[in-house]
Design an enzyme around this catalytic site. Structure first.
Site, mmCIF file in Angstrom:
data_model
loop_
_atom_site.group_PDB
_atom_site.id
_atom_site.type_symbol
_atom_site.label_atom_id
_atom_site.label_comp_id
_atom_site.label_asym_id
_atom_site.label_seq_id
_atom_site.Cartn_x
_atom_site.Cartn_y
_atom_site.Cartn_z
ATOM 1 N N PRO A 8 31.739 34.235 36.342
ATOM 2 C CA PRO A 8 32.647 34.446 37.483
ATOM 3 C C PRO A 8 32.660 35.885 37.985
ATOM 4 O O PRO A 8 33.414 36.207 38.905
ATOM 5 C CB PRO A 8 34.014 34.032 36.928
ATOM 6 C CG PRO A 8 33.915 34.259 35.459
ATOM 7 C CD PRO A 8 32.488 33.997 35.081
ATOM 8 N N ASP B 106 38.103 33.445 42.620
ATOM 9 C CA ASP B 106 36.660 33.197 42.613
ATOM 10 C C ASP B 106 36.179 33.154 44.058
ATOM 11 O O ASP B 106 36.856 32.592 44.940
ATOM 12 C CB ASP B 106 36.323 31.866 41.932
ATOM 13 C CG ASP B 106 36.571 31.905 40.427
ATOM 14 O OD1 ASP B 106 36.230 32.927 39.810
ATOM 15 O OD2 ASP B 106 37.116 30.924 39.891
ATOM 16 N N SER C 249 49.045 49.600 34.041
ATOM 17 C CA SER C 249 50.350 49.836 33.410
ATOM 18 C C SER C 249 50.210 50.037 31.910
ATOM 19 O O SER C 249 49.237 49.616 31.306
ATOM 20 C CB SER C 249 51.337 48.685 33.623
ATOM 21 O OG SER C 249 51.501 48.417 34.978
ATOM 22 N N ASP D 243 41.075 37.165 35.654
ATOM 23 C CA ASP D 243 40.349 36.770 36.860
ATOM 24 C C ASP D 243 41.012 35.529 37.449
ATOM 25 O O ASP D 243 40.886 34.426 36.905
ATOM 26 C CB ASP D 243 38.888 36.477 36.488
ATOM 27 C CG ASP D 243 38.019 36.264 37.718
ATOM 28 O OD1 ASP D 243 38.549 36.304 38.832
ATOM 29 O OD2 ASP D 243 36.800 36.059 37.549
#
Length: 797
Positions: free
Chosen positions: A457, A324, A249, A321
């Protein structure tokens, strides 16, 4: 004989006429009702809905409850089929209507735990709160339409049994939306496979900083788990879903000091996969103490995008994020247990039944660890003895999404609004804000967290030792934000925010292209108005591509070029990065980029993983960087044993292949290779995949300008055939100017209605493709004068 023939023809003609009239009558019966009078239960006073020339309802009611019942009714008459699909995804109920073709989708989503998290959140709701009461009024309106309105044609074609909508459906829809924002499941498994197979050196070009990761990967005698199946399965599920995912966006909010009229101008265009009907349903509600013009998701009572005379808000994807993936370890002596830091623990096991149309039910066993559901039984391709669990913030943190979106749409002040933002644990959003008092702001939503130093991660994490577990959840005050900055605007284009307290929050951010272009345009100008912002939101120039082209050309061996190769280079040398319909350069550029990527990465990744790689944010990030790295390990083709390829060889080979491919596809004349011939869009309805129904339900195809990662971000998959079929883009373009609030602008990709028999099914498509707008009217006198009128009258009990 002639008389008999005439009689037969006359009878046949009569039958055709009767059939045509019957179809017209039936079609008229199925169309949404935009005028007249209807009786509704559970409204206190007469409520009037004016439908403007594009089918947007302007609802005038004496109470908010009456307004919400009316909203539910009119929303359902235009979008009931879409509502039905939306509520079925999260609980895994698409197979009930589509059969076994939807089974993979259902198994995956049923196992994520969205439905259970929804039930838990609903159990804790305050049933007397306005957010709950108005939600129930909205659902009442939907259900009254289901009982008394016409049945959508799709229900009849597919065979859908009507069921009442409940508040659980609302939560499940928000749950699906939240998952579609997530990115980790697409890229983390792929990166882990590359690391395990080739080592960290190969990931230097991917922008992943492994300097903190001092723990070495242990050697293993058995074949390591391959994780790419997760990326492949999830990407495929979202790609084939009847409801398109949220992607990216743009938004920018310009403060008074940079505008011509000294008032805030707000712009927003959330990027979402295209579908028919489109994502948003617009509606304008007015009561004695409340007014809001909003964009609503099907089946949800409060808009995610909205404005009134006091403030405007919208969103972009934060791209943080919030998922996980953990590699768990089974107990060798008992496969019903898995290893934890304190010993072995039993899996939680839940049985779910998925009903499949025209087939027997499927019983799904969902295993859950302390991190979350085990993916191995939910998707194809993972080894059963090596469980991978998914940890997702949305299902683990308290879900306050209903109160949050209520607060955003009913805020009385900037502080009020910010409080609503703070309630959203997931998905991660950049919530954009501007108001009539001159304030501009953005806040990142999401419950942010940290792992221990050294934990990356971007990879599959160790689930058994505890060392890769979340170490700390951050207070909302640590979320990135900007309120009334000295540079007099705020913006977001899914790019990474600056570090806070020295911590750069990990995520799946998109490259700088759009962000760079937005700031390039905003910085020097201090007299913005709606017209100039309107041009900017449709801007299709890349600020990065010309530099990439320069780097590519500098690596081409120009000693022996064909005439067309020389012409192609000449076109690219003068290209300023535009993606207009008549431009030739983007056709050459995108073909060259695809071949460069394929010749660079496919030998290591393999065909399947390369295809997945093309669908990640990493691919977009990597192009501008990797091309400048002469020593990149990826240049060498591992399949040519006695030769080490160079950057110049790969780039030159890719260029020559591109020109040959374009000659075969579009002819020998370079000037004929225009962008409009290869860059097209067709808005797909789920039933439009059936050839006989395509022209009835789909909208398009259209030739379109724009491209991936320009402000007018129309994104596509790279494929070998050289056609760039647009998959998604701006789901709406909105511009709100507080100096002329009654004449703000909006446009939808196709139309307001999801009913193919409505005149508003596709009446905005040509305006949208041309970068034009229509007004979001607030002036009652004008609305009454130019609209049709539907009156809801209270039904006596």
């Amino acid at each position: 004989m002639m008389k008999i023939l005439r009689k037969v023809l006359l009878v046949l003609l009569s039958l055709v006429i009767v059939l045509a009239v019957a179809m017209l009558v039936y079609g008229y019966y199925l169309k949404p009702k935009y005028e007249g009078k209807l009786r509704l239960k559970n409204i206190q006073k007469e409520t009037t809905v004016y439908f403007d020339e594009f089918g947007v309802p302007h609802i005038y009611a004496t109470t908010s409850k009456d307004a919400m019942v009316a909203l539910g009714y009119v929303h359902a008459q235009d979008r009931l089929w879409q509502m039905e699909l939306m509520r079925r995804i999260a609980p895994g109920r698409l197979s009930e209507i589509f059969g076994s073709v939807a089974l993979k989708n259902d198994k995956f989503f049923a196992g994520l735990g969205i439905e259970e998290a929804s039930a838990k959140a609903i159990a804790g709701l305050d049933k007397n709160s306005p957010s709950y009461q108005l939600t129930m009024a909205y659902l009442d309106g939907i259900n009254q339409y289901m009982d008394e309105g016409t049945t959508p044609i799709e229900f009849s074609l597919v065979g859908v049994k009507k069921e009442k909508f409940t508040i659980k459906d609302v939560y499940n829809i928000f749950g699906y939306m939240s998952f579609s924002f997530a990115m980790a499941q697409k890229s983390d498994p792929l990166l882990t496979d590359i690391r395990n197979k080739y080592g960290m050196e190969y990931l230097k070009d991917f922008g992943i900083d492994g300097s903190f990761n001092t723990t070495k990967i242990k050697n293993a005698k058995d074949r390591p788990q391959e994780y790419a199946a997760i990326s492949k399965s999830v990407a495929s599920l979202l790609d084939q879903s009847p409801i398109s995912p949220f992607i990216g966006s743009n938004s920018w909010v310009i403060a008074p000091k940079k505008t011509k009229n000294g008032k805030v101008i707000f712009a927003n265009d959330p990027h979402i996969g295209f579908s028919q009907p489109g994502t948003w349903y617009e509606a304008h509600i007015v009561t004695p103490d409340f007014e809001l013009y909003g964009c609503y998701l099907a089946g949800t009572p409060y808009p995610l995008l909205g404005h009134n005379r006091d403030y405007a808000y919208g969103l972009t994807m934060f791209e943080n994020d919030d998922i996980d993936l953990y590699q768990e370890q089974n107990n060798p002596a008992n496969t019903n247990e898995y290893k934890t830091p304190t010993g072995f623990s039993a899996y939680e096991i839940q049985e779910k039944t998925i009903k499949v149309k025209d087939s027997s039910n499927v019983v799904l066993k969902v295993k859950t660890t302390r991190h979350g559901p085990v993916m191995n039984d939910l998707i194809d391709g993972l080894q059963q003895d090596k469980p991978v669990a998914m940890s997702w913030i949305y299902t683990q943190q308290p879900i306050q999404i209903l109160d949050a979106v209520y607060a955003l749409s009913h805020a009385k002040s900037k502080a009020d609004f910010q409080k609503g933002v703070s309630l959203i644990a997931a998905p991660g959003l950049n919530v954009m804000y501007g108001d009539a008092k001159g304030n501009v702001a953005w806040w990142a939503t999401g419950k942010l967290y940290k792992h221990k130093e050294g934990v990356n991660p971007n990879f599959i994490l160790d689930g058994s030792s505890g060392k890769d577990d979340i170490e700390q959840y951050l207070d909302f005050s640590k979320n990135p934000s900007a309120v009334n900055p000295r540079w007099n605007y705020v913006y977001s284009a899914n790019n990474q925010p600056e570090a806070i307290d020295g911590f750069s929050y990990p995520g799946y951010y998109l490259p700088e292209d759009r962000a760079k272009r937005i700031t390039q345009l905003l910085n020097p100008k201090s007299d913005w108005d709606m017209v100039s912002v309107g041009k900017m939101i449709f801007d299709n120039t890349s600020s990065v591509a010309p530099k990439v082209v320069k780097d590519l050309i500098s690596n081409v061996d120009q000693a022996s070029l064909s005439e067309n190769e020389k012409q192609a280079l000449s076109v690219l040398k003068v290209w300023k990065g535009s993606n207009n319909l008549s431009d030739v350069a983007p056709t050459i550029y995108n073909k060259w980029i695809f071949n460069y990527l394929r010749n660079t990465f496919e030998d290591e990744l393999g065909a399947e993983n390369f295809k997945m790689f093309l669908g990640t944010h990493i691919m977009k990030q990597i192009i501008a960087r990797q091309i400048t790295n002469e020593k990149s390990l990826w240049w060498d083709n591992i399949n040519t044993k006695n030769e080490k390829e160079t950057r110049s060889q790969i780039v030159s080979k890719s260029f020559k292949e591109s020109v040959v491919a374009l000659e075969n596809q579009l002819g020998k004349t370079v000037s004929d290779w225009t962008w409009n011939k290869v860059h097209t869009v067709e808005h797909q309805h789920p039933l439009g995949k059936v050839a006989a129904l395509r022209s009835i339900f789909n909208v398009g195809p259209f030739e379109v300008s724009g491209s991936t990662e320009v402000i007018n971000n129309l994104f596509f998959d790279f494929t070998d055939d050289g056609n760039y079929i647009v998959k998604g883009g701006p789901s709406t373009r909105r511009i709100i100017d507080f100096s002329d609030i009654e004449n703000s602008w909006s446009i939808l990709p196709t139309g307001q209605s999801g009913n193919p028999l409505s005149e508003h099914y596709s009446d905005q498509a040509e305006l949208y493709n041309a970068g034009k707008f229509r007004r979001m009217m607030l002036n009652k006198e004008e609305i009454v004068r130019t609209s049709t009128k539907l009156v809801f009258i209270p039904r006596k009990k």
